[in-house]
Structure formats: C-alpha cells, structure tokens
Design a protein around this motif. Sequence first.
Motif, PDB file in Angstrom:
ATOM      1  N   ILE A  42       0.718  -1.261   0.134  1.00 52.32           N
ATOM      2  CA  ILE A  42       0.149  -0.083  -0.162  1.00 52.32           C
ATOM      3  C   ILE A  42       0.892   1.277   0.146  1.00 52.32           C
ATOM      4  N   PRO A  43       0.577   2.149  -0.956  1.00 55.96           N
ATOM      5  CA  PRO A  43       1.573   3.218  -1.050  1.00 55.96           C
ATOM      6  C   PRO A  43       1.222   4.047   0.235  1.00 55.96           C
ATOM      7  N   TYR A  44       2.122   4.566   0.878  1.00 61.67           N
ATOM      8  CA  TYR A  44       2.213   5.178   2.286  1.00 61.67           C
ATOM      9  C   TYR A  44       0.968   6.360   2.207  1.00 61.67           C
ATOM     10  N   GLY A  45       1.059   6.969   1.155  1.00 64.00           N
ATOM     11  CA  GLY A  45      -0.127   8.193   1.122  1.00 64.00           C
ATOM     12  C   GLY A  45      -1.415   7.694   1.146  1.00 64.00           C
ATOM     13  N   ASN A  46      -1.635   6.402   0.862  1.00 67.94           N
ATOM     14  CA  ASN A  46      -3.033   5.858   0.936  1.00 67.94           C
ATOM     15  C   ASN A  46      -3.313   5.401   2.249  1.00 67.94           C
ATOM     16  N   LYS A  47      -2.391   5.172   3.014  1.00 65.78           N
ATOM     17  CA  LYS A  47      -2.774   4.535   4.284  1.00 65.78           C
ATOM     18  C   LYS A  47      -3.519   5.548   5.344  1.00 65.78           C
ATOM     19  N   LEU A  48      -4.024   5.147   6.556  1.00 66.17           N
ATOM     20  CA  LEU A  48      -4.839   5.803   7.370  1.00 66.17           C
ATOM     21  C   LEU A  48      -4.219   6.104   8.731  1.00 66.17           C
ATOM     22  N   LEU A  49      -4.760   7.336   9.356  1.00 64.98           N
ATOM     23  CA  LEU A  49      -4.326   7.594  10.804  1.00 64.98           C
ATOM     24  C   LEU A  49      -5.549   7.297  11.333  1.00 64.98           C
ATOM     25  N   LYS A  50      -5.347   5.987  12.082  1.00 70.09           N
ATOM     26  CA  LYS A  50      -6.709   5.925  12.966  1.00 70.09           C
ATOM     27  C   LYS A  50      -6.544   6.115  14.445  1.00 70.09           C
ATOM     28  N   ILE A  51      -7.586   7.047  14.836  1.00 71.08           N
ATOM     29  CA  ILE A  51      -7.754   7.329  15.974  1.00 71.08           C
ATOM     30  C   ILE A  51      -8.821   6.797  17.017  1.00 71.08           C
ATOM     31  N   ARG A  52      -8.647   6.208  18.194  1.00 77.98           N
ATOM     32  CA  ARG A  52      -9.612   5.592  18.919  1.00 77.98           C
ATOM     33  C   ARG A  52      -9.552   5.979  20.359  1.00 77.98           C
ATOM     34  N   LEU A  65      -8.308   8.709   8.941  1.00 77.08           N
ATOM     35  CA  LEU A  65      -8.057  10.081   8.250  1.00 77.08           C
ATOM     36  C   LEU A  65      -7.015   9.484   7.303  1.00 77.08           C
ATOM     37  N   PRO A  66      -7.064  10.021   6.229  1.00 81.08           N
ATOM     38  CA  PRO A  66      -6.001   9.697   5.155  1.00 81.08           C
ATOM     39  C   PRO A  66      -4.670  10.389   5.469  1.00 81.08           C
ATOM     40  N   ILE A  67      -3.624   9.639   5.421  1.00 78.53           N
ATOM     41  CA  ILE A  67      -2.412  10.166   5.905  1.00 78.53           C
ATOM     42  C   ILE A  67      -2.002  11.359   5.358  1.00 78.53           C
ATOM     43  N   ASN A  68      -2.122  11.626   4.100  1.00 83.37           N
ATOM     44  CA  ASN A  68      -1.718  12.970   3.374  1.00 83.37           C
ATOM     45  C   ASN A  68      -2.361  14.087   4.006  1.00 83.37           C
ATOM     46  N   LEU A  69      -3.841  13.903   4.148  1.00 82.19           N
ATOM     47  CA  LEU A  69      -4.520  14.903   4.936  1.00 82.19           C
ATOM     48  C   LEU A  69      -3.975  15.129   6.503  1.00 82.19           C
ATOM     49  N   VAL A  70      -3.656  14.193   7.101  1.00 82.56           N
ATOM     50  CA  VAL A  70      -3.066  14.476   8.383  1.00 82.56           C
ATOM     51  C   VAL A  70      -1.691  15.168   8.302  1.00 82.56           C
ATOM     52  N   LEU A  98       5.739  13.911  17.666  1.00 82.32           N
ATOM     53  CA  LEU A  98       6.090  12.475  17.337  1.00 82.32           C
ATOM     54  C   LEU A  98       5.253  11.973  16.144  1.00 82.32           C
ATOM     55  N   LEU A  99       3.978  12.455  16.014  1.00 82.79           N
ATOM     56  CA  LEU A  99       3.043  12.017  14.782  1.00 82.79           C
ATOM     57  C   LEU A  99       3.863  12.745  13.514  1.00 82.79           C
ATOM     58  N   ILE A 100       4.309  13.742  13.632  1.00 82.36           N
ATOM     59  CA  ILE A 100       4.665  14.466  12.418  1.00 82.36           C
ATOM     60  C   ILE A 100       5.805  13.642  11.969  1.00 82.36           C
ATOM     61  N   ALA A 101       6.805  13.423  13.066  1.00 79.39           N
ATOM     62  CA  ALA A 101       8.100  12.526  12.562  1.00 79.39           C
ATOM     63  C   ALA A 101       7.776  10.975  11.986  1.00 79.39           C
ATOM     64  N   ALA A 102       6.659  10.303  12.609  1.00 81.77           N
ATOM     65  CA  ALA A 102       6.257   9.262  12.286  1.00 81.77           C
ATOM     66  C   ALA A 102       5.776   9.452  10.868  1.00 81.77           C
ATOM     67  N   ILE A 103       5.187  10.396  10.495  1.00 80.10           N
ATOM     68  CA  ILE A 103       4.671  10.348   9.109  1.00 80.10           C
ATOM     69  C   ILE A 103       5.317  10.579   8.098  1.00 80.10           C
ATOM     70  N   GLU A 104       6.359  11.533   8.572  1.00 80.90           N
ATOM     71  CA  GLU A 104       7.771  11.966   7.662  1.00 80.90           C
ATOM     72  C   GLU A 104       8.694  11.158   7.379  1.00 80.90           C
ATOM     73  N   ASN A 105       8.788  10.031   8.508  1.00 83.42           N
ATOM     74  CA  ASN A 105       9.474   8.672   8.289  1.00 83.42           C
ATOM     75  C   ASN A 105       8.829   7.616   7.598  1.00 83.42           C
ATOM     76  N   GLU A 106       7.543   7.482   7.375  1.00 79.86           N
ATOM     77  CA  GLU A 106       6.519   6.482   6.990  1.00 79.86           C
ATOM     78  C   GLU A 106       6.488   5.407   7.690  1.00 79.86           C
ATOM     79  N   LEU A 107       6.543   5.708   8.986  1.00 78.15           N
ATOM     80  CA  LEU A 107       6.290   4.618   9.946  1.00 78.15           C
ATOM     81  C   LEU A 107       4.914   3.986  10.233  1.00 78.15           C
ATOM     82  N   ASP A 108       4.854   2.904   9.993  1.00 76.21           N
ATOM     83  CA  ASP A 108       3.459   2.112  10.209  1.00 76.21           C
ATOM     84  C   ASP A 108       3.257   1.522  11.543  1.00 76.21           C
ATOM     85  N   GLY A 109       2.241   1.383  12.144  1.00 71.16           N
ATOM     86  CA  GLY A 109       2.023   0.727  13.244  1.00 71.16           C
ATOM     87  C   GLY A 109       1.395   1.592  14.432  1.00 71.16           C
TER      88      GLY A 109
END
Length: 127
Positions: A42-52, A65-70, A98-109
Amino acid sequence: MKEEISRVLTMVEEGKLDKEKATELINVLQGKDQPVKLQKDIPYGNKLLKIRVATEKGDNVNVNLPINLVKAVLKVGTNIAEKIPEAAKYVKDINVDLLIAAIENELDGQIVDITSANGDKVFVVIE
C-alpha cells in the motif's frame, strides 16, 4: 517512553537507522514481542491514521483520516484541537511532534497508546 521513541524517529530521519530497525526498537520500548509489519503493498500516502478514544463513561470515538490529509493539517496548525474545549482533554497528552516525525519517516503501526488514571484510553495507529 515518548522521548525514547522520538529519538528513534530522529535517528531514522538522520539516516542512522532504517525503518525496519526503528520499528523493532519502538516495539521493544513499548514492550511488544512481535514487530509491526511494514505494508509495502500500500503506498504510504494511501494509508490511514486511525484514532480511537474510549472513555470510562462509555463515550467512543473512532476516526480514520487519510495520512496525506493528516500530514497537511499537522503542518498547517497543530494546536487547533487544544483550543476546542470539548476536544482539549482528549488531545492534551498526544505528542504531535512524534506524529509528524512518524509520518515523515513513513512509519507504520502504533504511535500512541494512553490509558489515563480514570480509565480513558487513546490509541493512534497508522495502517
């Protein structure tokens, strides 16, 4: 623990660690035995940030939320939610840097896993 995870992400950004090793280190810091699998299909830009969010009173919030929007929203302004009285109590413990760093480094999980003293829970994951 947030500080240590932030250091790991900084090391990835500086090129001192690859994503796989960073994922392993973060899992160790979080006490997980199994590493988070990076989803290469899955291209990283198509992933979701899921908040529960689940409160002891029974309130449940599920946001996808789509990761590119976030990424765009976090870069524009990180303190919007803190200014909304109803939302402030839910976001005060989330480390936005931490969220910004994770997104910029394309971290999953898993990014955030918080349980407050009164039993409210916040969980944030990128999938």
